[in-house]
Design a protein around this motif. Sequence first.
Motif, PDB file in Angstrom:
ATOM      1  N   PRO A 134       0.880  -1.308  -0.017  1.00 15.55           N
ATOM      2  CA  PRO A 134       0.046   0.026  -0.032  1.00 15.55           C
ATOM      3  C   PRO A 134       0.881   1.006  -0.004  1.00 15.55           C
ATOM      4  CG  PRO A 134       0.078  -1.238   2.160  1.00 15.55           C
ATOM      5  CD  PRO A 134       0.702  -1.944   1.151  1.00 15.55           C
ATOM      6  N   HIS A 150      -3.639   4.033   5.065  1.00 15.91           N
ATOM      7  CA  HIS A 150      -2.385   3.199   4.942  1.00 15.91           C
ATOM      8  C   HIS A 150      -1.309   4.212   5.720  1.00 15.91           C
ATOM      9  CE1 HIS A 150      -4.468   0.741   2.060  1.00 15.91           C
ATOM     10  NE2 HIS A 150      -4.443   1.458   1.056  1.00 15.91           N
ATOM     11  N   TYR A 156       0.981  -4.352   5.993  1.00 16.80           N
ATOM     12  CA  TYR A 156       1.711  -3.151   6.449  1.00 16.80           C
ATOM     13  C   TYR A 156       3.277  -3.488   6.914  1.00 16.80           C
ATOM     14  CZ  TYR A 156      -2.872  -1.084   5.778  1.00 16.80           C
ATOM     15  OH  TYR A 156      -3.884  -0.486   5.193  1.00 16.80           O
TER      16      TYR A 156
END
Length: 300
Positions: A111, A250, A281
Amino acid sequence: MNDYMEPSKQFVEYLQIEKNASPYTVKYYQNDLEKFFLFLSAEGIDGLEHVDYRVVRLFLTGLYHQRLSRRSVSRTISSLRSFYRFLQREEKITTNPFMHVSLPKQDQPIPGFLYAEELEKLFEVSDLTDPLGQRNQAILEVLYATGIRVSECKNLSLSHIDFTIGTLFVKGKGRKERYVPFGSFASTVLDTYIRDGREQLMKKRGVATDTVFLNARGNPLTERGIRLILNKMVERAALTVHLHPHKLRHTFATHMLNEGADLRTVQELLGHENLSSTQIYTHVTKNHLRDVYLNSHPRA
């Protein structure tokens, strides 16, 4: 295709009412069902109960021949698996032909997120003496401070904010509820907007509302409205990034993990049902750690 329309309509109602699915989600399901129904008609299959594993494999082969991405194929399989699970529940069929179809492995896209320097530029563009400037700053601070979705931001009500302990009550996907903390920066800006800018905007409407974020006419902001506001802020900051609200989500997750937050905490704050959704992440933070190592270690 008429034989398929009634079960399809019932399934859409189930998604909207019981699953509380977003309009975007419903649209994707409908597109996948329509694609499948067209295939069944072309193959002369006149009933959903006549679909077996062989038919499913033939359908998937056609998808791959269309050079669809693995992500699109996976979504289509998941949509049809859910559809047949619903038909089973309604006792319209006995077996789910999509149950044992494996999803194609796909690369997890890392992301995008904003760096601290980019965020600082965004925080400096709004005129805090203007009602719309106060609102825009509050939206930016809340999205970054909490990591909530744009749909959750749009639906925030005054009663959902507790300034005493610094938390938001958030209604997420599938009617799931959670409390999310926010810090002093967001608290200050949000309080200023509610007491000043929001009051001025609401006077234009002439009717009281509990919705926190309002447009220039005093009506509740839409998701599209929030996206436009963020993009205009990017233009004013002369940034080259495309800032959709999810990028702030994000950024929230990435910065939390980079500063040492544990994965389970971030999962809870984001409202992810599965830890796997949050683990994406960690790829970003691993890259960050590697960059720091290569730039810092004498023998790297």
